[in-house]
Enzyme design. Structure first.
Site, PDB file in Angstrom:
ATOM      1  N   HIS A  25     -11.487  -5.592  10.180  1.00  0.00           N
ATOM      2  CA  HIS A  25     -12.065  -5.287   9.020  1.00  0.00           C
ATOM      3  C   HIS A  25     -13.576  -4.561   8.892  1.00  0.00           C
ATOM      4  CE1 HIS A  25      -8.987  -8.271   7.823  1.00  0.00           C
ATOM      5  NE2 HIS A  25      -9.146  -7.990   6.442  1.00  0.00           N
TER       6      HIS A  25
ATOM      7  N   GLU B 249       0.767  -1.189  -0.077  1.00  0.00           N
ATOM      8  CA  GLU B 249       0.003  -0.154  -0.065  1.00  0.00           C
ATOM      9  C   GLU B 249       0.944   1.263   0.151  1.00  0.00           C
ATOM     10  OE1 GLU B 249      -0.750  -2.639   1.934  1.00  0.00           O
ATOM     11  OE2 GLU B 249      -2.721  -3.217   1.524  1.00  0.00           O
TER      12      GLU B 249
HETATM   13  C1  LIG Z   1      -2.223  -4.429   4.599  1.00  0.00           C
HETATM   14  C2  LIG Z   1      -3.148  -5.568   4.107  1.00  0.00           C
HETATM   15  N1  LIG Z   1      -3.561  -5.309   2.563  1.00  0.00           N
HETATM   16  C3  LIG Z   1      -4.503  -5.959   2.041  1.00  0.00           C
HETATM   17  C4  LIG Z   1      -5.302  -7.003   2.866  1.00  0.00           C
HETATM   18  C5  LIG Z   1      -6.367  -7.734   1.970  1.00  0.00           C
HETATM   19  N2  LIG Z   1      -5.822  -9.187   1.879  1.00  0.00           N
HETATM   20  C6  LIG Z   1      -6.389 -10.134   2.667  1.00  0.00           C
HETATM   21  S1  LIG Z   1      -5.330 -11.694   2.579  1.00  0.00           S
HETATM   22  C7  LIG Z   1      -4.888 -10.873   0.922  1.00  0.00           C
HETATM   23  C8  LIG Z   1      -4.130 -11.607   0.211  1.00  0.00           C
HETATM   24  C9  LIG Z   1      -2.871 -12.050   0.750  1.00  0.00           C
HETATM   25  O1  LIG Z   1      -2.063 -12.891  -0.065  1.00  0.00           O
HETATM   26  P1  LIG Z   1      -0.958 -14.013   0.501  1.00  0.00           P
HETATM   27  O2  LIG Z   1       0.059 -13.317   1.530  1.00  0.00           O
HETATM   28  O3  LIG Z   1      -0.066 -14.636  -0.501  1.00  0.00           O
HETATM   29  O4  LIG Z   1      -1.615 -14.997   1.446  1.00  0.00           O
HETATM   30  P2  LIG Z   1      -2.675 -15.946   1.201  1.00  0.00           P
HETATM   31  O5  LIG Z   1      -3.993 -15.348   1.261  1.00  0.00           O
HETATM   32  O6  LIG Z   1      -2.451 -16.659  -0.280  1.00  0.00           O
HETATM   33  O7  LIG Z   1      -2.626 -17.095   2.225  1.00  0.00           O
HETATM   34  C10 LIG Z   1      -5.065  -9.661   0.901  1.00  0.00           C
HETATM   35  C11 LIG Z   1      -4.643  -8.621  -0.270  1.00  0.00           C
HETATM   36  C12 LIG Z   1      -4.779  -7.014   4.198  1.00  0.00           C
HETATM   37  N3  LIG Z   1      -5.613  -7.795   4.816  1.00  0.00           N
HETATM   38  N4  LIG Z   1      -4.015  -6.317   4.653  1.00  0.00           N
END
Ligand SMILES: Cc1ncc(C[n+]2csc(CCOP(=O)(O)OP(=O)(O)O)c2C)c(N)n1
Ligand SMILES: Cc1ncc(C[n+]2csc(CCOP(=O)(O)OP(=O)(O)O)c2C)c(N)n1
Ligand SMILES: [Mg+2]
Ligand SMILES: [Mg+2]
Lengths: 341, 329, 329, 341
Positions: free
Chosen positions: A136, A67
């Site tokens: 959230h 971000e």
């Molecule tokens: C700082 C932040 N940005 C965005 C999100 C929204 N978000 C939740 S899970 C996710 C994807 C995460 O991807 P990854 O780290 O690969 O974990 P996975 O879900 O694949 O286990 C996002 C963008 C968040 N929770 N926190």
């Protein structure tokens, strides 16, 4: 704004937002969107549905989970004359990028003596109501409203969402555009009547700094934003059955507060209830309560009532979350006590 | 590198099975009240639900080497790690059902599970758990223990600022810290090659002068081996490691994910390489273990999970006013 | 690699001299009213004052390759870069004096200099300028120009999350982006080996699959060569680079810094290797340039700087009420 | 708190803070300090002078410029039972670490159902006044006060600084401890009388949630924190010459607000001026103004006056900065208008 009857359609909040983005992107090639899952996914809350297909990956850019990086990049791109719309998926995530937002996006115009313009929009989803818990479910209106240099809007109804988003994109200043998840009319959430409404199809803009009287009344003024406006309208209906006519003001703009509209109403009703989905302390109820105590003092005939999410993190369990977020019943109770006191 | 301990493998098998079965029951419970029309706020388990089905080796292969005094921080997708860390399953399930008997008295929910008895925590902000594990590792070092701290993150999180700051601190201070990057190929809908400028994150270990490991193809045994080395190094004061494991997300990012962004053929192909089946075959082939022994484990797993669900389902909801408690100690 | 262009070297000499002399005058102006007792808010130039004396090669060696249409973001220590980027020196000086005629009408000050005419900006938050340069590079690419964007940061900033996120984005999107890390050995009082887990930051380029360069010993000619390559690569669409230059901080972190944390012998040793003298010698030895030509440059420099100070000193302060203007466009 | 005369010394704010840290670190080996330049440098604003020499690098840890990393690490260390004091050099930098602060430090205790304690202090310098411009001059009281789960204090006088810092360190909850640069009595800044005051040498604690009446009066209540308390006291002196007796309340606690003390004063004076060095909207003047309009309504005999830094970034040039930050003269003018109206 002039539109003919024929061109008005019933749209959800999400579709209204979508249409504004589409029309602005068609109108101005400098407008582009960046954010997590805004591409093929179409935005977690549907804000960009179909835009990737229409405009391609260059103008609807999926970003890494960075971000500070990409919202900071939006600032840099805006300084070059582009007009980015950056989506911060949930407002609750602002803490990882707040420096870019409040120290740079909001201040560069001022620090440059007005020489650098940052025409950009920070789009972000706010609000609770479906047990998404403490990280959230926040609205954080005041976290943005407190800090100078950005316009902060939080429209409620589809028509306002469309017109204010178009205005935000055309504005030469940074605008934080908050949309409420529950008001988007998404298929996978509780369906609210308020999330569907008449929206002119053609492009139009609405002012970013004006509240709106959404119900006239003489006995009490209820001020809210987004879901609290919806709850206030519900409450007003109930109150009307009991002979109390509430005037309901939909804030629309969190910063600046449209004091004129509020004071005008207060001059008529002499009583004020402010309802806020954000936290109690230093929130909307504080700002508008203090407005009443200062500029509105001569109109006030009873104590201002502040209804807000108390100063606790938003709890997960449905019973707990329901308890902390104010609703129509709370407003009805408050008004009844106030009016009969 | 020593060989693989049979009991460790059985432990891993049990934990992976528990996680898998737990999530099968959870998926069902979650979808109750959400069909035919999905409504995120309806049913006995509202809110978002991120399942880890397919990713079990990442958790079990690492956590078999830890004790309850080692610290683990996890993410929004925490069940497999929580279960392998030994989090109280009854309280964890109750928490996800929003019950008073839950780990957090119904205040935390699925993304916010805290069990200080086994030093487990997780959270809903991507990348944010890493600094907490660094802090735990710092405390371990200050208190002159041989405890380690392990942060689990997704491959998407490896592009967040918190990742960089945490690894630099851990390396600089030579802390008993390990980060496990679960590369399930997706950050919601964004594929790794659209989020990450290098092919694998083990490369990034070099930016901090620490050890980087890559585990391919979701291999439970390889995860076991690599983790053992990293944990031993950490306990011996040899500093932090970064382990990336190529793992599989069998399900959507969250329940209700339409998954329009990924090829329909991807998941069936991944499912053919189910890591639990793979571990089972390996155990039966390479170790002196009978099918019956494994069946006994499977039965125990079902029993443990069912008991947890019973407990959760029959527990009370908190009183509304309890929302105002526990803000401060 | 082509040879070194004489006019480029003279340009660098001029810019480095300008920066040096500018800062000498600024130091004097800053200390006015702050002696005998240092009072940060007193005198004609209040607030913090970070001088770059000794670090001139980092700026001049890179910026000689840019035009006014390329973008530069700098830090809290911005004078050498601003001057080499061609920021209007009169307005810049006036800004630092808090005058109405300044770049920011007196609203920005020394840490917040913005000159959109030459696409220069800087800021007081460590690391924060990097994403802005990434955004400018993105705009350059979108607009199909061959412009580049360069971010200057200190070695301390290379441990901030913004560094990592920015480089990953720039690399992922193959942007015409360069970061110059000015390693002046110190982040205020913290030496590099207490802040950075690797010896040099060029290593970190590998974590993004991009080019990393290291310029040792504050060498202006080497900085020139390396920067030329990086800029060419960026203009040719070959993606980002990271350049670290080992440079010298002759003065305190800010004016008024007691510098109790560093060895008294450090600065005199560094001063022996003054990069401006070094460049001068090189020019006189290797190029067909006379002492008189250099003296003409030196005179022009003094004249330019003195004129800027005259302008600044004789400009008006803003009216108090102007504080309320320029919040919005 | 009981102390004998002999043990009281005159100390600056900085020395008082220093002494509290030293005594708490001597008392409790779990207490340690992390931050940028807290080691040999002794803290940019002198908060840790001499502590590195006494306690060594293990307990007074210089960190890289990685606020998310090290403040996040403080959270992790606190969860393990240590008691970190993490210094965020300027409050203006909170934006690079706000997520750790408000989503984790402030919420983990609650989300864990009270099972995880985070006994930590976030120490940070606030305030303007010496032309450090838009990114180094803010107070941001309300940016912290708005969000649940942390205690936020901002003491003014050396005695309070020492007692409240000791209390913050001993508290089992996260406490944000804001000290005002100008009130530290640093050698390299303007010298203020208020920055030097009597401080008991022995260790003691003061409550974290109590405002203090620092001057009694009957005609008007002036509420402020830190520099605004100092300005209010100056104003009160001037007003007294003109026969107006102002009661001055030093907030000390930004969150929670000590409503009891304020309302009690209001019941006596019926008039309220709130002065705030932080931004106007959604700031202290809003929160306390609204308190007056709600719970204090029956006492109020005149409009509440809100004096705050207007909603603009803090400008650099001395004349501009002076213009935006309220001072004694502004308070005197406000009170005179109010009392004579
Ligand atoms: C700082 C932040 N940005 C965005 C999100 C929204 N978000 C939740 S899970 C996710 C994807 C995460 O991807 P990854 O780290 O690969 O974990 P996975 O879900 O694949 O286990 C996002 C963008 C968040 N929770 N926190
Ligand atoms: C986010 C942030 N943290 C801390 C500071 C305070 N600070 C200002 S300059 C500085 C040191 C910077 O070191 P470096 O990046 O090496 O640059 P240098 O000062 O050596 O040029 C620090 C810690 C800041 N301005 N911003
Ligand atoms: Mg992933
Ligand atoms: Mg440095």
């Amino acid at each position: 704004m002039q539109t003919t009857q024929e061109k008005i359609k019933k749209l959800t909040g999400s579709k209204a937002m979508n249409l504004a983005l589409r029309q602005e992107m068609e109108r101005d090639p400098r407008v582009f969107i960046m954010g997590e899952d805004v591409g093929k996914y179409g935005g977690i809350f549907g804000s960009t549905t179909g835009l990737y297909e229409q405009f391609g990956a260059e103008r609807v850019m999926d970003t890494p989970i960075s971000e500070t990086g990409f919202i900071g990049a939006a600032i840099g791109a805006a300084a070059e004359g582009l007009r980015p719309v950056a989506e911060l998926m949930f407002v609750d995530f602002h803490g990882v990028v707040m420096d870019q937002i409040f120290n740079h996006m909001a201040k560069i115009h001022y620090m440059s003596g007005g020489h650098v313009k940052l025409p950009m929009v920070l789009l972000t989803a706010v609000g609770g109501g479906y047990s998404d818990a403490a990280q959230h479910s926040q609205t954080l209106y005041a976290s943005f409203g407190h800090l100078p240099g950005m316009k902060v809007v939080a429209p409620t109804f589809p028509r306002d969402i469309k017109g204010m988003l178009a205005a935000a994109i055309r504005d030469d200043n940074p605008v934080v555009f908050m949309f409420h998840k529950t008001l988007q009319g998404l298929g996978w959430m509780d369906q609210l009547d308020a999330s569907l409404g008449p929206v002119p199809e053609e492009a139009y803009t609405l002012p970013l700094n004006k509240a709106q009287v959404v119900r006239e009344g003489r006995d009490v003024t209820i001020v809210g934003a987004q879901m609290m406006t919806v709850e206030a309208l519900k409450a007003a209906k109930k109150l009307a059955e009991r002979g109390i006519e509430a005037e309901v003001i939909d804030l629309r703009s969190i910063k600046p507060i449209d004091s004129e509209t509020i004071l005008k109403s207060l001059a008529k009703t002499h009583r004020l209830v402010v309802a806020d989905e954000d936290y109690f302390s230093y929130g909307i109820t504080a700002e508008i309560g203090a407005l009443a105590a200062s500029d509105g003092f001569r109109y006030l005939k009873a104590p201002v009532v502040r209804l807000a999410t108390p100063d606790v993190p938003i709890p997960y369990s449905r019973v707990l979350e329901k308890f902390v977020i104010p609703d129509a019943k709370d407003i009805v109770n408050a008004v009844e006590t106030l009016v009969t006191a | 590198m020593k060989g693989i301990d049979k009991n460790d493998l059985l432990w891993m098998y049990r934990k992976m099975k528990t996680s898998r079965y737990f999530e099968q029951r959870m998926e069902k419970a979650y979808l109750e009240g959400k069909q035919p029309v999905f409504n995120i706020g309806a049913g006995p388990v509202p809110g978002e639900m991120h399942l880890s089905t397919g990713q079990e080796p990442a958790a079990a292969g690492m956590l078999v080497h830890l004790t309850k005094d080692d610290t683990v921080t996890a993410t929004h997708r925490p069940h497999h790690q929580a279960i392998a860390k030994g989090v109280d399953l009854k309280k964890m399930t109750a928490e996800i059902f929003g019950k008073k008997t839950g780990l957090g008295k119904g205040k935390g929910g699925h993304m916010h599970l805290f069990d200080p008895d086994v030093k487990f925590s997780c959270g809903g902000i991507v990348g944010a758990g890493m600094p907490h594990a660094v802090g735990a590792a710092l405390a371990n070092k200050k208190m002159e223990t041989d405890r380690v701290a392990v942060a689990f993150i997704g491959e998407g999180a490896a592009n967040s600022g918190a990742f960089h700051e945490s690894l630099n601190l851990a390396a600089l201070w030579k802390l008993p810290f390990i980060v496990v990057v679960e590369d399930n190929a997706w950050g919601i809908s964004v594929p790794k090659n659209k989020s990450t400028s290098v092919a694998t994150n083990d490369i990034r270990a070099r930016a901090y002068g620490i050890k980087g490991y890559l585990v391919k193809d979701n291999d439970p045994m390889e995860m076991y081996r690599v983790s053992r080395e990293a944990v031993e190094r950490a306990r011996n004061g040899e500093g932090p490691s970064l382990i990336e494991i190529e793992t599989y997300r069998f399900l959507g990012h969250f329940q209700g994910d339409p998954e329009l962004y990924r090829d329909k053929a991807e998941v069936p192909k991944l499912r053919e390489k189910d890591p639990i089946e793979r571990l089972k075959k390996y155990i039966l082939k390479e170790q002196e273990v009978t099918v019956m022994e494994l069946e006994a484990i499977e039965k125990a797993v079902v029993n443990e999970v069912d008991t947890a669900f019973e407990f959760a389902i029959h527990s009370e909801f908190p009183e509304p006013e309890e929302a105002l408690e526990d803000v401060f100690a």
